[in-house]
Write a protein that holds these residues in place. Structure first.
Motif, short mmCIF file in Angstrom:
data_model
loop_
_atom_site.label_atom_id
_atom_site.label_comp_id
_atom_site.label_asym_id
_atom_site.label_seq_id
_atom_site.Cartn_x
_atom_site.Cartn_y
_atom_site.Cartn_z
N GLN A 1 0.84 -1.20 0.00
CA GLN A 1 0.00 0.00 0.00
C GLN A 1 0.88 1.26 0.00
O GLN A 1 1.82 1.37 0.78
CB GLN A 1 -0.92 0.03 1.22
CG GLN A 1 -1.89 1.22 1.23
CD GLN A 1 -2.80 1.23 2.43
OE1 GLN A 1 -2.43 0.74 3.49
NE2 GLN A 1 -4.00 1.75 2.28
N LYS B 1 -0.20 -15.00 5.08
CA LYS B 1 -0.22 -14.15 6.27
C LYS B 1 1.08 -14.28 7.05
O LYS B 1 1.58 -13.30 7.62
CB LYS B 1 -1.41 -14.51 7.15
CG LYS B 1 -2.75 -14.04 6.61
CD LYS B 1 -3.89 -14.43 7.54
CE LYS B 1 -5.24 -13.94 7.01
NZ LYS B 1 -6.36 -14.33 7.90
N ASP C 1 3.70 -12.20 5.19
CA ASP C 1 3.44 -10.77 5.35
C ASP C 1 3.68 -10.30 6.78
O ASP C 1 4.08 -9.16 7.01
CB ASP C 1 2.02 -10.45 4.91
CG ASP C 1 1.83 -10.65 3.41
OD1 ASP C 1 2.85 -10.81 2.71
OD2 ASP C 1 0.68 -10.65 2.94
N THR D 1 1.67 -2.16 4.90
CA THR D 1 0.45 -2.95 4.69
C THR D 1 0.54 -3.61 3.32
O THR D 1 0.89 -2.97 2.33
CB THR D 1 -0.80 -2.06 4.75
OG1 THR D 1 -0.85 -1.40 6.02
CG2 THR D 1 -2.06 -2.90 4.60
N PHE E 1 -1.50 -6.09 0.50
CA PHE E 1 -2.79 -6.60 0.07
C PHE E 1 -2.57 -7.69 -0.98
O PHE E 1 -1.63 -7.62 -1.78
CB PHE E 1 -3.65 -5.48 -0.52
CG PHE E 1 -4.04 -4.43 0.48
CD1 PHE E 1 -5.08 -4.65 1.37
CD2 PHE E 1 -3.34 -3.24 0.56
CE1 PHE E 1 -5.43 -3.69 2.29
CE2 PHE E 1 -3.68 -2.27 1.48
CZ PHE E 1 -4.73 -2.49 2.36
N GLN F 1 -7.47 -8.56 -5.55
CA GLN F 1 -6.62 -7.73 -4.69
C GLN F 1 -7.13 -6.29 -4.61
O GLN F 1 -7.12 -5.67 -3.54
CB GLN F 1 -5.19 -7.78 -5.21
CG GLN F 1 -4.18 -6.98 -4.41
CD GLN F 1 -3.85 -5.67 -5.07
OE1 GLN F 1 -3.82 -5.56 -6.29
NE2 GLN F 1 -3.61 -4.66 -4.28
N LYS G 1 -7.82 -3.58 -1.38
CA LYS G 1 -6.75 -2.60 -1.21
C LYS G 1 -7.30 -1.33 -0.59
O LYS G 1 -8.29 -0.77 -1.04
CB LYS G 1 -6.09 -2.28 -2.56
CG LYS G 1 -4.82 -1.47 -2.41
CD LYS G 1 -4.06 -1.37 -3.71
CE LYS G 1 -2.75 -0.63 -3.50
NZ LYS G 1 -1.96 -0.52 -4.73
N GLU H 1 -8.91 -1.60 6.07
CA GLU H 1 -8.14 -1.78 7.29
C GLU H 1 -8.27 -3.20 7.84
O GLU H 1 -7.34 -3.72 8.45
CB GLU H 1 -8.59 -0.78 8.35
CG GLU H 1 -8.29 0.67 7.97
CD GLU H 1 -8.62 1.63 9.10
OE1 GLU H 1 -8.97 1.14 10.19
OE2 GLU H 1 -8.53 2.85 8.89
N ARG I 1 -9.73 -6.20 6.06
CA ARG I 1 -9.48 -7.27 5.09
C ARG I 1 -8.29 -6.92 4.20
O ARG I 1 -8.25 -5.85 3.60
CB ARG I 1 -10.71 -7.52 4.22
CG ARG I 1 -11.90 -8.09 4.94
CD ARG I 1 -13.03 -8.33 3.94
NE ARG I 1 -12.65 -9.32 2.94
CZ ARG I 1 -13.04 -9.29 1.66
NH1 ARG I 1 -13.78 -8.28 1.22
NH2 ARG I 1 -12.67 -10.24 0.82
N HIS I 2 -7.35 -7.84 4.14
CA HIS I 2 -6.17 -7.61 3.30
C HIS I 2 -6.05 -8.64 2.18
O HIS I 2 -5.18 -8.50 1.32
CB HIS I 2 -4.90 -7.66 4.15
CG HIS I 2 -4.78 -6.51 5.10
ND1 HIS I 2 -3.79 -6.41 6.05
CD2 HIS I 2 -5.54 -5.39 5.26
CE1 HIS I 2 -3.93 -5.31 6.73
NE2 HIS I 2 -4.99 -4.66 6.28
N TYR I 3 -6.91 -9.66 2.17
CA TYR I 3 -6.84 -10.71 1.16
C TYR I 3 -8.24 -11.05 0.67
O TYR I 3 -9.21 -10.96 1.42
CB TYR I 3 -6.18 -11.98 1.73
CG TYR I 3 -4.88 -11.72 2.46
CD1 TYR I 3 -3.68 -11.63 1.76
CD2 TYR I 3 -4.86 -11.54 3.83
CE1 TYR I 3 -2.49 -11.38 2.42
CE2 TYR I 3 -3.68 -11.29 4.50
CZ TYR I 3 -2.49 -11.20 3.80
OH TYR I 3 -1.32 -10.94 4.45
#
Length: 613
Positions: free
Chosen positions: A228, A288, A291, A308, A310, A336, A340, A343, A345-347
């Protein structure tokens, strides 16, 4: 034959190199000689020219300085004309004599300027001309001798070159083998990313096609990963830090790869991964873990960067079996992009609904500029109530999107889209101008005004022109100091404290108030607050919502607010919807409350009426 080749070829190539170097040196030397002789001729002519000018009372000091510079460089080899001294005894003696006569001639020039007779100067100039002429002849003789030597050596070297060429022909087939081996190495280089040594897109595509074809019984999933706001990371912390992040992430991904898997860096901060799996939960768990290591690396660095990442995932079993790799990656990229900027959910896994969502986001993106120009974005105001006074004494500006047909688009729908497509800065500035216009109109009409806060996105904050743009807008509307409050999210303050402090200080110099928003969402650090000269601290509702029945939480929060007030920072609790929350906030000494319990966000007309009561 091979033995002779090993002996003769190096000798021939060495001679060829020597011949080339000698030829280059010869040409350069001859050019240097010609240049030196030319400048000697200039000195010779300038001597007479200067004497005539002095006799006619037309002094030219710049011409004298010019001759000084040439003679100095002819002696030392140092200067701006590129002249190298000749190492020849006759030449050095002649040049030394020429320099002495020039000094004598200059002394006579100065005597003439004081009124002396010009006869001696003319005599000096004639002597100087003769000496200069002789120096030119000496230099020419030296040059001619060397040119003859160069010619003889050139003939010898030409013969050597012919033998060298024959040698090259003889080993032609041997060179072919060498070139084939070299091409193999170049092919390997062409498929690698220079920075991270990971596969590039072409290599990843080839490897992925091979793995899918070779392992038809395995289940595979494609990942599309992205950092990000990586551009702003480079702008603020520098490209060296950004490169370190990319190399470290490639290292972590490489450690996670199992047999039959691959990954690559396709551009900038974008990585793609192909993993095998039995259950989809495995895919998320592995990514995860990678990351998490990467976030820890970024945070533990001296930059303390909050990174961050994504990711979008497209399982091969969810698409047609004959779909090309690029098309599968596009779908992973679609997935994705849906998360993006979020805050929580990242996947995301690619589904049929993803494409529809992407179409809607593209629609929002394409309509944005027209919506700005046609003022479809409306500024709403939510009053903030001072608990000690029981009335509102400030407000926050919020934005709503009302289309031409009257429909309202939720900020939750368009804000994330604008953020991840780097359009949010234009909306930030639009809202700020509207607020300034609102205040200006009330001031001109003699109506009461109160401070109004406006939100500034992280992208806007890291814009190098941010302060210049906002201060210019404020000054163009002639808004008095203390009426405009800039709200930053807490993540901005803790990511790059030094830069944050600099911006806050300069905002204060331009008459802005500064607030830290969303305090309590995960970055909170009370120890750092003491060093941040903010005016307002906004506590997120999650910070105290569950504290009503807990004496321990009550004690902690009361201590926090007490400490913040000792720092002369005003506290604002946002998202307040119940009376019990208000009573709790009064008990712990909170200054200001914002939320539906008192006021909902309202259009500017309604807010103006409320303000005028």
């Amino acid at each position: 034959m091979k033995r002779w080749n090993k002996i003769l070829i190096p000798i021939f190539f060495l001679l060829m190199i020597m011949a080339s170097l000698f030829s280059v040196r010869s040409i350069v030397s001859m050019q240097g000689y010609a240049k030196l002789i030319n400048y000697l001729g200039i000195v010779r002519g300038c001597g007479q020219r200067i004497a005539k000018l002095e006799v006619s009372r037309q002094p030219k000091d710049n011409l004298i300085s010019y001759v000084d510079g040439i003679l100095s460089e002819l002696e030392t080899g140092e200067g701006k004309y590129g002249l190298s001294p000749l190492h020849d005894k006759d030449y050095e003696q002649s040049l030394s004599k020429l320099t002495r006569e020039w000094k004598e001639m200059k002394r006579e020039i100065y005597q003439v300027r004081k009124g002396s007779d010009t006869k001696d100067l003319l005599s000096f100039s004639e002597n100087f001309f003769d000496t200069a002429n002789n120096t030119v002849f000496v230099a020419e003789n030296y040059s001619n001798e060397h040119i003859q030597s160069f010619t003889r050596l050139s003939i010898i070297l030409s013969v050597v070159a012919i033998f060298t060429w024959l040698c090259i022909v003889l080993i032609y087939f041997r060179n072919l083998f060498h070139l084939q081996r070299k091409n193999t190495n170049l092919e390997s280089i062409a498929y690698r990313d220079d920075l991270t040594n990971a596969s590039n897109l072409e290599k990843f595509r080839l490897d992925a096609e091979h793995l899918l074809a070779s392992n038809p019984l395995y289940k595979y999933a494609f990942f599309h990963l992205d950092f990000q706001n990586f551009k702003y990371c480079n702008d603020i912390f520098g490209y060296d830090f950004g490169d370190r992040l990319l190399k470290q992430y490639a290292f972590y991904l490489s450690e996670d790869m199992n047999e039959g898997e691959t990954f690559g860096r396709i551009s900038g901060d974008k990585f793609v991964v192909l993993r095998r799996y039995n259950f989809r939960e495995e895919l998320l768990a592995r990514q995860k873990a990678v990351d998490s290591r990467m976030r820890a690396f970024a945070m533990d660095s001296k930059e303390h960067y909050s990174l961050t990442i994504f990711g979008g995932i497209c399982c091969a079993e969810d698409v047609s079996s004959d779909m090309e790799i690029d098309s599968i990656l596009d779908r992973a990229n679609f997935a994705q992009k849906t998360v993006k900027g979020q805050e929580e959910r990242h996947y995301a896994f690619y589904t049929d609904s993803i494409r529809e969502q992407m179409i809607e986001e593209i629609n929002i993106q394409s309509r944005f500029n027209d919506a700005i120009n046609e003022k479809e974005f409306l500024v709403y105001y939510q009053p903030k109530v001072n608990l000690s006074q029981g009335t509102f004494d400030s407000a926050e500006a919020l934005v709503r999107w009302q289309t031409k047909d009257g429909n309202l688009i939720s900020p939750a729908a368009f804000i994330p889209v604008l953020e991840k497509n780097f359009l949010i800065s234009a909306l930030d500035q639009y809202v700020f101008r509207e607020v300034c216009s609102f205040l200006k109109k009330r001031i001109d009409d003699g109506l009461p005004v109160i401070p109004i806060s406006v939100n500034v996105s992280k992208i806007q904050f890291y814009n190098p022109d941010f302060l210049h743009i906002y201060s210019d807008i404020k000054e163009s509307f002639d808004i008095p100091d203390g009426l405009l409050e800039i709200e930053f999210t807490e993540s901005v303050g803790f990511e790059n404290t030094e830069y944050f402090l600099e911006i806050i200080s300069r905002l204060h110099e331009h008459g802005f108030l500064c607030a830290m928003d969303d305090f309590g969402k995960g970055y909170s650090s009370l120890s750092m607050l003491k060093d941040m000269p903010i005016d307002v601290l906004k506590l997120d509702s999650l910070f105290f919502v569950n504290s009503r029945d807990s004496k321990k939480d009550l004690t902690v929060i009361r201590g926090i607010i007490s400490m913040v007030k000792e720092l002369n920072i005003q506290t604002v609790a946002e998202g307040i919807e119940e009376q019990s929350q208000v009573e709790f906030l009064k008990t712990i000494g909170c200054d200001v409350v914002q939320g539906f319990y008192f006021y909902r966000p309202m259009p500017s007309e309604q807010f103006s009426q409320l303000l005028s009561r």
